[in-house]
Design a protein around this motif. Structure first.
Motif, mmCIF file in Angstrom:
data_model
loop_
_atom_site.group_PDB
_atom_site.id
_atom_site.type_symbol
_atom_site.label_atom_id
_atom_site.label_comp_id
_atom_site.label_asym_id
_atom_site.label_seq_id
_atom_site.Cartn_x
_atom_site.Cartn_y
_atom_site.Cartn_z
ATOM 1 N N ILE A 4 -5.004 6.577 -1.503
ATOM 2 C CA ILE A 4 -3.913 5.632 -0.679
ATOM 3 C C ILE A 4 -4.646 3.871 -1.519
ATOM 4 O O ILE A 4 -5.840 4.113 -2.140
ATOM 5 N N LYS A 64 0.252 -1.338 -0.149
ATOM 6 C CA LYS A 64 0.031 0.344 -0.152
ATOM 7 C C LYS A 64 0.726 1.085 -0.064
ATOM 8 O O LYS A 64 2.006 0.950 0.128
ATOM 9 N N ASN A 111 2.617 -2.897 6.185
ATOM 10 C CA ASN A 111 2.357 -3.400 4.605
ATOM 11 C C ASN A 111 2.055 -5.074 5.360
ATOM 12 O O ASN A 111 3.088 -5.429 5.691
ATOM 13 N N LYS A 135 -3.601 0.489 -3.724
ATOM 14 C CA LYS A 135 -3.226 -0.391 -2.915
ATOM 15 C C LYS A 135 -2.580 -1.306 -4.246
ATOM 16 O O LYS A 135 -3.289 -2.350 -5.407
#
Length: 87
Positions: free
Chosen positions: A45, A18, A85, A47
């Motif tokens: 954000i 992320k 993470n 991922k």
């Protein structure tokens, strides 16, 4: 001027990582605007969910949806990896 010393390119992140988008560098203004229209805005954000068997494209998860993006496009996006993470 922003400090980009802790940044990486989105194309360099591993699966499961992320990161927070810091900015978009390079390309013509219309290209940058297209990435912004897709939701790749500073502060978002993202991922990296997975990548295709040959490494291109990569699948991103952001703002509740999934986006497949070519690595050459992801190269223009500067991100700050987030700590912890778990994946």
């Amino acid at each position: 001027m922003k400090n980009f010393c802790n940044t990486e390119r989105l194309s360099e992140l591993e699966e499961g990582t992320k990161a927070r988008i810091v900015g978009i560098r390079g390309g013509p203004p219309t290209y940058r605007q297209r990435l912004l229209d897709l939701g790749l805005t500073p502060g978002t954000i993202v991922k990296v969910n997975r990548e295709a068997p040959l490494g291109d494209p990569i699948e991103l998860e952001l703002k509740g949806y999934f986006l497949a993006l070519r690595r050459k496009d992801a190269w223009h996006i500067l991100v700050e990896p987030l700590p912890n993470n778990p994946e």
